[in-house]
Design a protein around this motif. Structure first.
Motif, mmCIF file in Angstrom:
data_model
loop_
_atom_site.group_PDB
_atom_site.id
_atom_site.type_symbol
_atom_site.label_atom_id
_atom_site.label_comp_id
_atom_site.label_asym_id
_atom_site.label_seq_id
_atom_site.Cartn_x
_atom_site.Cartn_y
_atom_site.Cartn_z
ATOM 1 N N GLU A 1 0.823 -1.216 0.000
ATOM 2 C CA GLU A 1 0.000 0.000 0.000
ATOM 3 C C GLU A 1 0.853 1.260 0.000
ATOM 4 O OE1 GLU A 1 -3.381 0.216 0.338
ATOM 5 O OE2 GLU A 1 -3.929 -1.867 0.722
ATOM 6 N N LEU A 2 2.158 1.106 0.268
ATOM 7 C CA LEU A 2 2.973 2.291 0.524
ATOM 8 C C LEU A 2 3.536 2.880 -0.761
ATOM 9 C CD1 LEU A 2 4.958 1.188 3.683
ATOM 10 C CD2 LEU A 2 2.691 2.171 3.482
ATOM 11 N N ARG A 3 3.763 4.167 -0.713
ATOM 12 C CA ARG A 3 4.463 4.823 -1.808
ATOM 13 C C ARG A 3 5.953 4.529 -1.695
ATOM 14 N NH1 ARG A 3 1.136 8.558 -4.222
ATOM 15 N NH2 ARG A 3 -0.604 9.224 -2.928
ATOM 16 N N SER B 1 4.265 -2.132 15.969
ATOM 17 C CA SER B 1 4.189 -3.288 15.079
ATOM 18 C C SER B 1 2.734 -3.626 14.775
ATOM 19 C CB SER B 1 4.881 -4.478 15.729
ATOM 20 O OG SER B 1 4.283 -4.739 16.991
ATOM 21 N N HIS B 2 1.844 -3.359 15.725
ATOM 22 C CA HIS B 2 0.439 -3.704 15.570
ATOM 23 C C HIS B 2 -0.421 -2.510 15.962
ATOM 24 C CE1 HIS B 2 2.418 -7.592 15.830
ATOM 25 N NE2 HIS B 2 1.345 -8.155 15.313
ATOM 26 N N LEU B 3 -1.666 -2.581 15.554
ATOM 27 C CA LEU B 3 -2.627 -1.542 15.912
ATOM 28 C C LEU B 3 -2.912 -1.638 17.412
ATOM 29 C CD1 LEU B 3 -4.173 0.581 14.300
ATOM 30 C CD2 LEU B 3 -6.070 -1.006 14.161
ATOM 31 N N ARG B 4 -2.886 -0.503 18.078
ATOM 32 C CA ARG B 4 -3.053 -0.540 19.522
ATOM 33 C C ARG B 4 -4.508 -0.311 19.904
ATOM 34 N NH1 ARG B 4 2.179 2.054 22.278
ATOM 35 N NH2 ARG B 4 0.794 1.696 24.028
ATOM 36 N N ARG B 5 -4.806 -0.607 21.168
ATOM 37 C CA ARG B 5 -6.165 -0.406 21.636
ATOM 38 C C ARG B 5 -6.451 1.096 21.638
ATOM 39 N NH1 ARG B 5 -9.596 -4.099 25.347
ATOM 40 N NH2 ARG B 5 -11.509 -2.899 25.271
ATOM 41 N N ARG B 6 -7.655 1.497 21.432
ATOM 42 C CA ARG B 6 -8.081 2.893 21.333
ATOM 43 C C ARG B 6 -7.479 3.592 20.112
ATOM 44 N NH1 ARG B 6 -6.382 2.442 26.589
ATOM 45 N NH2 ARG B 6 -8.039 1.682 27.927
ATOM 46 N N HIS B 7 -6.925 2.814 19.178
ATOM 47 C CA HIS B 7 -6.467 3.380 17.911
ATOM 48 C C HIS B 7 -7.277 2.738 16.800
ATOM 49 C CE1 HIS B 7 -2.160 4.647 19.313
ATOM 50 N NE2 HIS B 7 -3.104 5.421 19.785
ATOM 51 N N TRP B 8 -7.866 3.564 15.957
ATOM 52 C CA TRP B 8 -8.641 3.047 14.834
ATOM 53 C C TRP B 8 -8.156 3.663 13.545
ATOM 54 C CZ3 TRP B 8 -10.775 4.440 19.543
ATOM 55 C CH2 TRP B 8 -11.239 3.366 20.310
ATOM 56 N N GLN B 9 -6.904 4.092 13.552
ATOM 57 C CA GLN B 9 -6.369 4.581 12.292
ATOM 58 C C GLN B 9 -4.901 4.219 12.174
ATOM 59 O OE1 GLN B 9 -6.980 9.067 13.868
ATOM 60 N NE2 GLN B 9 -6.068 8.928 11.862
ATOM 61 N N VAL B 10 -4.517 3.956 10.947
ATOM 62 C CA VAL B 10 -3.121 3.690 10.620
ATOM 63 C C VAL B 10 -2.695 4.864 9.774
ATOM 64 C CG1 VAL B 10 -1.536 2.150 9.441
ATOM 65 C CG2 VAL B 10 -3.569 1.227 10.580
ATOM 66 N N CYS B 11 -1.637 5.553 10.155
ATOM 67 C CA CYS B 11 -1.241 6.644 9.280
ATOM 68 C C CYS B 11 0.218 6.516 8.921
ATOM 69 C CB CYS B 11 -1.668 7.984 9.842
ATOM 70 S SG CYS B 11 -0.527 8.772 10.856
ATOM 71 N N VAL B 12 0.478 6.734 7.648
ATOM 72 C CA VAL B 12 1.809 6.509 7.096
ATOM 73 C C VAL B 12 2.400 7.866 6.726
ATOM 74 C CG1 VAL B 12 3.157 5.310 5.362
ATOM 75 C CG2 VAL B 12 1.039 4.296 6.205
ATOM 76 N N LEU B 13 3.455 8.226 7.413
ATOM 77 C CA LEU B 13 4.098 9.519 7.187
ATOM 78 C C LEU B 13 5.461 9.290 6.550
ATOM 79 C CD1 LEU B 13 3.399 11.053 10.700
ATOM 80 C CD2 LEU B 13 2.061 11.391 8.630
ATOM 81 N N LEU B 14 5.941 10.329 5.860
ATOM 82 C CA LEU B 14 7.277 10.237 5.286
ATOM 83 C C LEU B 14 8.293 10.264 6.419
ATOM 84 C CD1 LEU B 14 6.852 12.833 2.424
ATOM 85 C CD2 LEU B 14 6.284 10.412 2.442
ATOM 86 N N ARG B 15 9.293 9.406 6.308
ATOM 87 C CA ARG B 15 10.343 9.437 7.328
ATOM 88 C C ARG B 15 11.412 10.410 6.866
ATOM 89 N NH1 ARG B 15 11.741 6.040 11.272
ATOM 90 N NH2 ARG B 15 10.519 4.291 10.499
ATOM 91 N N HIS B 16 11.567 11.472 7.640
ATOM 92 C CA HIS B 16 12.590 12.442 7.261
ATOM 93 C C HIS B 16 13.944 11.893 7.651
ATOM 94 C CE1 HIS B 16 9.678 15.360 6.067
ATOM 95 N NE2 HIS B 16 9.004 15.138 7.177
#
Lengths: 260, 415
Positions: free
Chosen positions: B286-288, B306-321
């Protein structure tokens, strides 16, 4: 995690950028000697910062250049360089560095330096700057306003109170002649984002007090000295005003938000 | 009633998820993080190699053994990692089969019956109690419950879409949750169709405005401020939907809707994934191009994980500077200096806190560790999540959420 832009360094460089046109006005008004004075002040500020950086770990801060600019602009043009040097050293060390550097100060270093100079050399001739500086301050103020760094309430209250009290005392003429100095002092000394009051109401009060006092003090002393002292006094009382505002805020909250 | 929240910051980020549920990669492993259960000392109920069904208890609180954390998916316990002081850091399950433990809904809905099924199914830790942000005591009852039925974090899923898919279950869950308190149950939603109808106990409230308009801290401050004491539980609508699923179907839901977003993701969208899904699996293909950071949670408060945590319902992919080069001598950076960089009051900082508290004095008190002043300025009613935007607006030089946690821990010991 993402980070916002507004670190103390970003804010510091924006303040430097906002002050740059005023440095040009300094050159236009006072020529090469003015620039030389600015250069000396900047060199001293940097030297003291380096001393504190390597001995006490105080981070270097670009924003302190504004203090150098304030002293070079407002201090009496005839003052010997050594007096200016002592004043800027006192301002930056006692006003800023001993508290842990720019961002942790409660009085702006420029105000402290100028107040020190004004007290220790009573017979110097302070000369207010006029329209050139005024027009040079405006773009800087606009930049700070757009960036959300300038506490607008404080500047507006300062201008309004100054105009009102000056009109009542019949001081319009000298105030107009010193518009540049007053604008610079309001934007870069009184509205220092760190030293200004921390609450919205506190900032209105602080600006109004500084403006009214500037006009009142101007009846007995030169305009730049009046502005410096008024701003110093208002800033000294800003934490107290904030305390009062916060106490009122919580009192009102408790009164208004009874349990449903 | 609509409450207009006038502060807040609109954070513009690339990769806003399309608000429609699209396909998702198969997820091969799920995990549970110890750090998601603050104040809970885990006593393990499974060992590595054990087979577990979805809904089986994995560990319990040693002090209150009735509070358990359950498996989000069926499979084999692959690893149990412990961190500092032998605390559980992560429990990983390799997915196998789809066995699910059945929970018996109470015959007649009573307070104790609902509490029991929440406890057994592992949904009890979805409740968070204010002040102090702990998992509430199973025997206690709050003065009010806040159901947060909106998400305003940048790149989050639109709660309307999620609620539309789980409407009946939300209603069932809400009907159960109201039994847990004698006080009001506030259902706070954003725009869109009404998710709950108000009556004597349930109060339907709408909030409009920029983030943090959707945080429970903002709602509690408006509707039920804690200055006069009392306790409030907050629960996200996602857990209400899950409880509804348990009550109507007898098993924990297999999947939940998560938002995949951020500038690093090719097709930002919503997707169905099991709770605790492996982010590697979700992000595969899915990643650019380029170096990316995959965060569990929102860009503001999320963490690389490594995994989705509790109380998190979003995965967000940011550029690594690229990591910054070390400074070249004459302009030493703040990291080299001995104290963190100071916080400068700006317009953004003044708008970043949801509750109507003096933010600059509060932030200053927290940054120097002045617990008394922070308490006087109202920090007791706050949680880490309320300060995520403040940390952002202050340039990210300090994590005020962590500083708040220190202050809250100190206050809790004294209380």
């Amino acid at each position: 995690m993402i980070r916002g832009l507004w670190t103390s360094d970003t804010v510091g460089w924006l303040l430097v950028a906002a002050g740059a046109p005023a440095a040009v006005a300094l050159f236009l008004d006072q020529g090469v000697p003015g620039l030389a004075r600015l250069g000396m002040c900047l060199a001293l500020v940097f030297a003291w910062q380096v001393v504190f950086r390597f001995n006490l770990g105080v981070p270097l801060a670009p924003a302190s250049a504004v203090a150098a600019l304030a002293v070079a602009l407002i201090a009496p043009p005839g003052a010997p360089l050594w007096q200016v040097a002592v004043a800027i050293s006192f301002g930056v060390v006692i006003g800023e560095l001993v508290f842990g550097g720019w961002g942790r100060h409660f009085l702006s270093a420029g105000t402290v330096a100028l107040a020190f100079l004004s007290l220790s050399v009573p017979n110097a001739v302070w000369v207010p700057a006029g329209d050139t500086l005024f027009w040079a301050v405006l773009p800087g103020a606009a930049l700070l306003l757009v960036a959300g760094i300038l506490p607008l309430a404080l500047v507006v209250a300062y201008a309004a109170a100054l105009a009102a009290v000056a009109a009542a005392l019949g001081l319009d003429e000298p105030i107009r002649g010193g518009a540049g100095t007053l604008a610079f002092a309001a934007v870069f000394l009184a509205a220092d984002p760190v030293a200004a009051g921390a609450t919205a109401a506190g900032r209105w009060i602080q600006g109004a007090v500084a403006g009214a006092l500037t006009a009142l003090l101007a009846t007995g002393t030169s305009l730049p000295q009046a502005a410096v002292f008024a701003i110093l006094l208002a800033a000294l009382f800003a934490p107290l005003v904030d305390q009062g505002v916060i106490a009122l805020h919580f009192k009102r909250r408790r009164a208004r938000r009874g349990r449903a | 009633m609509t409450h207009h929240f006038r502060r807040g910051l609109d954070i513009v980020l690339e990769g806003r998820p399309r608000q429609a549920v699209g396909p998702a990669n198969p997820v091969r492993s799920v995990a549970v993080f110890g750090a998601d259960y603050p104040g809970l000392r885990p006593g393990m109920l499974v060992a590595a190699g054990d087979e577990v069904a979805r809904g089986d208890a994995l560990f319990c609180d040693r002090r209150r053994p009735e509070i358990v954390v359950t498996a989000p998916a069926a499979g084999v316990v692959e690893a149990i990692e412990t961190g500092a002081r032998r605390r559980l850091s992560l429990l990983r399950i390799r997915r196998e089969g789809d066995a699910a433990r059945r929970f018996e809904p109470p015959e007649a809905p009573t307070r104790d019956g609902i509490a029991a099924i929440c406890l057994q199914s592992g949904l009890w830790p979805g409740f968070v109690e204010r002040p102090f942000g702990r998992i509430p005591d199973p025997d206690s009852a709050p003065d009010a419950i806040f159901v947060t039925a909106m998400e305003t974090d940048p790149l989050a899923a639109d709660a309307r879409v999620v609620l539309a898919a789980g409407r009946e279950m939300f209603a069932a869950g809400l009907g159960a949750i109201r039994l847990l308190t004698q006080g009001p149950v506030f259902v706070c939603q954003g725009a869109g169709p009404e998710v709950a109808t108000g009556d004597g106990q349930i109060r339907a409230e709408r909030f409009a405005g920029a983030h943090p308009a959707g945080l429970p801290g903002t709602h509690i401050d408006r509707l039920f401020p804690l200055e006069r004491g009392g306790t409030v539980w907050q629960v996200p609508y996602r857990d209400v939907i899950a409880l509804g699923a348990v009550l109507t179907g007898g098993t924990l839901p297999e999947t939940q809707i998560v938002a995949l977003g951020g500038p690093g993701i090719r097709n930002p969208r919503l997707a169905e994934a099991p709770p605790g899904a492996a982010l590697d699996d979700l992000a595969r293909g899915e990643l650019r191009e380029g170096q990316m950071r995959v965060l569990s949670g929102s860009p503001l408060s999320g963490r690389e994980a490594s995994h989705l945590r509790r109380r998190h319902w979003q995965v967000c992919v940011l550029l690594r500077h690229q990591p910054q080069r070390p400074p070249r001598g004459w302009w030493p950076d703040h990291a080299a200096a001995r104290r963190p960089a100071p916080v400068v009051p700006t317009l953004a900082l003044g708008r970043a806190l949801g509750p109507d508290l003096p933010v600059v004095p509060l932030v200053r008190a927290l940054s120097v560790g002045d617990v008394e002043t922070a308490d006087r300025l109202g920090c007791r009613a706050l949680l880490e999540e309320d300060l995520a935007l403040v940390s952002y607006a202050a340039g990210g030089v300090q994590d005020f959420g962590a500083l708040l946690r220190h202050a809250l821990d100190a206050l809790e010991v004294r209380a």
